[in-house]
Design an enzyme around this catalytic site. Structure first.
Site, mmCIF file in Angstrom:
data_model
loop_
_atom_site.group_PDB
_atom_site.id
_atom_site.type_symbol
_atom_site.label_atom_id
_atom_site.label_comp_id
_atom_site.label_asym_id
_atom_site.label_seq_id
_atom_site.Cartn_x
_atom_site.Cartn_y
_atom_site.Cartn_z
ATOM 1 N N GLY A 79 10.481 -1.166 5.993
ATOM 2 C CA GLY A 79 9.947 -2.527 5.901
ATOM 3 C C GLY A 79 10.324 -3.180 4.585
ATOM 4 N N ARG B 117 15.212 0.139 10.047
ATOM 5 C CA ARG B 117 14.843 1.513 10.352
ATOM 6 C C ARG B 117 16.091 2.119 11.014
ATOM 7 N NH1 ARG B 117 9.873 0.979 8.655
ATOM 8 N NH2 ARG B 117 8.744 -0.912 9.216
ATOM 9 N N ASP C 229 7.813 6.170 1.900
ATOM 10 C CA ASP C 229 7.962 7.628 2.001
ATOM 11 C C ASP C 229 8.743 8.051 3.242
ATOM 12 O OD1 ASP C 229 5.643 6.845 3.501
ATOM 13 O OD2 ASP C 229 5.122 8.959 3.660
ATOM 14 N N THR D 123 7.403 -0.890 -0.900
ATOM 15 C CA THR D 123 6.687 -1.116 0.361
ATOM 16 C C THR D 123 5.415 -1.881 0.035
ATOM 17 O OG1 THR D 123 5.296 -0.092 2.055
ATOM 18 C CG2 THR D 123 5.757 1.236 0.123
ATOM 19 N N ASP E 168 2.661 -1.572 1.453
ATOM 20 C CA ASP E 168 1.461 -0.815 1.822
ATOM 21 C C ASP E 168 0.844 -0.024 0.677
ATOM 22 O OD1 ASP E 168 1.455 -1.692 4.427
ATOM 23 O OD2 ASP E 168 2.688 -0.047 5.155
ATOM 24 N N ASP F 179 1.224 2.930 -0.083
ATOM 25 C CA ASP F 179 0.800 4.273 0.338
ATOM 26 C C ASP F 179 1.823 5.339 -0.049
ATOM 27 O OD1 ASP F 179 2.729 3.351 2.034
ATOM 28 O OD2 ASP F 179 1.738 3.976 3.883
ATOM 29 N N ARG G 243 -1.125 0.250 7.953
ATOM 30 C CA ARG G 243 -1.258 1.101 9.135
ATOM 31 C C ARG G 243 -2.166 2.306 8.861
ATOM 32 N NH1 ARG G 243 1.720 0.457 13.725
ATOM 33 N NH2 ARG G 243 2.537 -1.400 12.708
#
Lengths: 331, 331, 331, 331
Positions: free
Chosen positions: C14, C75, C106, C129, C131, C133, C175
């Site tokens: 992303g 992706r 990751d 990213t 996110d 995360d 997510r």
């Protein structure tokens, strides 16, 4: 329909947000008529120094949201020499350019008129300047964005003026006209607006500025107070005006000169739409034979206006807003 | 746990975006412990002139996104008289205020220390200033927003600098430190950054500024070039520096003084979160007995720092960025 | 110091605002060490399909302020076939790429580890990213911008929620983690925040969501109420949750799914600075011999972290904010 | 000149940015004529339930830049009962309100016409709705801001669509008209625009949507592609349309539903100016005796339009833009 196989386009004078939308629309529209488009760099300098490139659809992808101009801009003193316009016309002939689109203000249009004296092809202007001081169109490309940029600054200054209950003077662009000052001032809820259309302001008649301040202080007590000032409204500039006011009322007045920030930024919707419409319309009117005209929009209708008249009169700022601002300011 | 029934809060010095988030968090947290909150208006002036109101949850609804401060701010020379701090303490006693939270910079904290000499209650500071020049916290409330506001201006100036391939000097706030200049300069891709930490710049050693410009012009040809300048970096100001550079290189250099715009605006997320955390933490630490401390965040951990030390050292700007900017600028 | 003459760089997964700042820093830093940089397009696809170009300083001019990534992203399922990583390594060898920088999350780093099994050169990761995360760095590139983008939407919804005194559910990305939801929720003054870290929410235990709403209505009367929801928090999605709440309390609850807007936009200062630092640091650490590491920033210090561990643990969201939100929400 | 001593004002229906500018202008203008202003809360509900307050200048300070409406808004089913309008008129009489200003859309104006049957005073409407679907004015208050809010989202989605070279469908508001979709679509450089004015779209004639996509892919190769869709353009909604397209072309098409974000946000300059003008003009026209009229602006001129006709016709979207979009889209 005029036969146009190759079209030149350039941006000239102060850059304005939305110029890229106009360039994009020129290219996309021309492409739909199978017309090739040559973009000259740095305004008329590209014409004199033969700096140009053939524009392709991928060159205008993803530019509608960008400030500035992908063709670069410049002022071009060389065009004002006797040889300049001849040389420019010679380049156009040499490159087989059948028509030229000039995106800029009325100064740029005067240059176009000079070139036209030596050029066989058609010329059309597209009004691109933040100042909105071009006749024959209600709005110029870039004006709406400049208002919102100025407004964003006024809103921010309001925050700090309000926190401190202070007097701020915000100087906005508009060398000869109060369009940006009036619009941004009204939209920012400015307590006072000073612009050229209200007559020259001198050190002797500061009273015109002082009285409403004192009136407001009586009425509202200590509170933030913002004066929007068009550039060149006071001898010595807005900082000098702030100093004079500080002395006269004994409360610190601060000047904030917005400057070139007003030229940049991603264009707002109104400028992207206007740029797209005028760029497209310019190409279509060239095909209809238009020459020495400016593509403008008046009362929601696309229309042509003689290039020679675009700087003739002083376009008036909104009389309703002028009157209303004075009425409620002195309420 | 200290017994606090009534808490005072005020914002002092230059206003900073996120102060409202801190006020809101103070109130919501205090309310969750059934503590009453009194807000003083106009910083210490409200304390001296007994201008205050009891804050209720509805007063802080919908303020987290607002710039400025709902409590107003001010500088307060009266606090620096011998009588000032005594009078302030007297007000606090009279109103049964068990603890006071001062949101401001290290100047405001010095005032708090003076009041503490006469006040029986606890005092805690919360660092709110766009300058980030307070020790004991990685970031001050307002700093992140000021960077983005400055950045927005640099981006806009880049548009017009790029269209015209011109040199612009953008002056940012930071009287004694280059935090905003370095951060906004790096983030804006400024070709050069001038700030106090690099040593004083004089008319004699303009070469330090000139050489990279000339180097860049050799390498990239004519192109936009932006120099970010912290205020007070050159005798006579940034306009004088622009004039000196213009003379020295023969290309017009324009100055843009960003000024008070940097103080306003809706706070960015980072400042709203920091303001919320420090406001909440200040209340909770008061309950733990904290006194003459500042609530800060260091390495992601909330922590206390002696109020008396917050202005002792000069907090260093990021050495990696300083070194990198010079390395790639002279590449 | 490792001998690196040619460096590959790609963006994968992303896209995140600030990736361009990282690419720019990689190039500028590499150039200062006379290292050539090859940019692969569309993430690993460019590696498999040999779509690349040599980057020059002019390619990264004026990109620091742009969202997305000039190298495009994707992706790449083909990398997960047994042949994929071998083919990728072969391309790197064939093009004499001494080291590869992978900018992504990751998932992208797992791909890098697979390639490393067949590749002779060094590989380093840069966490990009929205996110946040990824372990081994306090913040990922793009996270700060995503918070402010989400916040801007929450502020706008607050306007209309407030005008109508309505209940709105705003679904944000994330997510597997509540980073964006917690940060944007706190910063937006959300009355309630629902995210994966608080445990799964089922149709049976709607009470957990309902009770605070009813409590607030008792306390404040009719008023706007905003619930920030991380995606995947409720079976059937946030629209289903809104419908269930509407039924349960008899007041219309509306869902607003923010979606991909959160990925775009001009990066805020924090992401441009982080991207610049991590990009520069990655190049310098490669020169120091780093391999299979991620370039991160922890507690304000640039540092390396094993690429293999970046997705091992679940990085925790701020426990102070979690506790405080629940405390004042139920006040 | 009509004798008006007390004026009522309310905002009704969907809130729109700029409503506060209109309320402010009503108050400031009324004050300059020594007219008292009563603000009813929650639209017609405030009239039925006698929820109101007398507005003072300080109530409208610093609101011109705020989204939403300080008077709150609501839809009011009770007004549509036979008793509703009578009760509303009774309140107006009881409070000695000589004239009522209704800020809202044509649905709100229909309510005003019902009240007028029982009310002795004058009624004037001010068009405030983001949808721009009110006849008798070129633009409604809020429309310009909604375009720029939608545009901001499209620009952000463009970033990620471009990074991924994907197809996105962006659903914008406009239940019965394509104003926002056309304007934001053109300004966002959308590759395709779908709105009610182009006729209903069914699962059977997806070809109309598919052909230009396939054409673009032939011409430009893989590239980002954005389709702006007005709400209610496809059975099952925009998500269903995205699914149908995904199946038909085998490339993932994603839907993004912008929703209520479009209603909020600080109003842009154009809406603050229009709100100020129409609010001021409404008061002045009431003084001139206007009744059952709407205050609008047509071709830059303030003018009245019968309230009963504001919803009669379907105001046409810009035919030049419709034609041009199709011409260059299929180029």
């Amino acid at each position: 329909m005029a036969t146009i196989k190759r079209l030149g386009v350039l941006t000239s004078g102060g850059d304005a947000p939305g110029m890229n939308a106009a360039i994009r629309a020129v290219l996309l529209t021309a492409a739909s008529y199978n017309i090739e488009v040559v973009g000259f760099k740095h305004g008329y300098i590209g014409l004199l120094e033969q700096e140009y490139k053939t524009l392709m659809p991928q060159h205008v992808q993803n530019i509608i949201q960008r400030g500035g101009t992908i063709l670069k801009s410049a002022r071009c003193p060389a065009l004002q020499t006797p040889e300049g316009p001849k040389l420019a016309a010679a380049t156009l002939h040499q490159l087989n350019i059948d028509a030229l689109i000039v995106i800029g203000g009325d100064g740029s249009f005067r240059g176009a008129l000079e070139i036209a004296k030596h050029y066989q092809g058609q010329i059309i202007g597209v009004p691109g300047t933040i100042d909105n001081d071009v006749d024959g169109t209600d709005n110029t490309i870039g004006y709406a964005t400049a208002i919102d940029t100025a407004l964003d600054a006024i809103d921010k200054i309001r925050d700090t003026a309000d926190a401190f209950e202070r007097i701020f003077l915000v100087e906005l662009m508009g060398r000869h006209s109060g369009f940006i000052a009036l619009s941004a001032g009204i939209a920012g809820g400015a307590e006072q607006i000073i612009c050229p259309e209200f007559g020259p302001l001198s050190a002797e008649d500061l009273r015109r500025v002082l009285t409403p301040i004192q009136h407001a202080q009586l009425l509202m007590g200590k509170a933030s107070y913002i004066i929007v000032v068009a550039e060149n409204s006071y001898p010595g500039g807005t900082t000098a005006l702030a100093d004079a006011l500080t002395k006269a009322i004994g409360i610190e007045c601060r000047a904030c000169i917005l400057g070139h920030i007003q030229r940049g930024g991603s264009p707002v919707g109104a400028d992207r739409i206007l740029g797209s419409k005028l760029g497209a319309y310019a190409v279509e009117q060239l095909l209809q034979g238009a020459h020495l005209q400016m593509a403008g929009e008046v009362n929601g209708e696309l229309s042509l206006y003689p290039l020679a008249l675009t700087g003739e009169r002083t376009k008036a700022i909104d009389p309703f807003l002028v009157r209303w601002q004075q009425q409620v300011g002195s309420a």
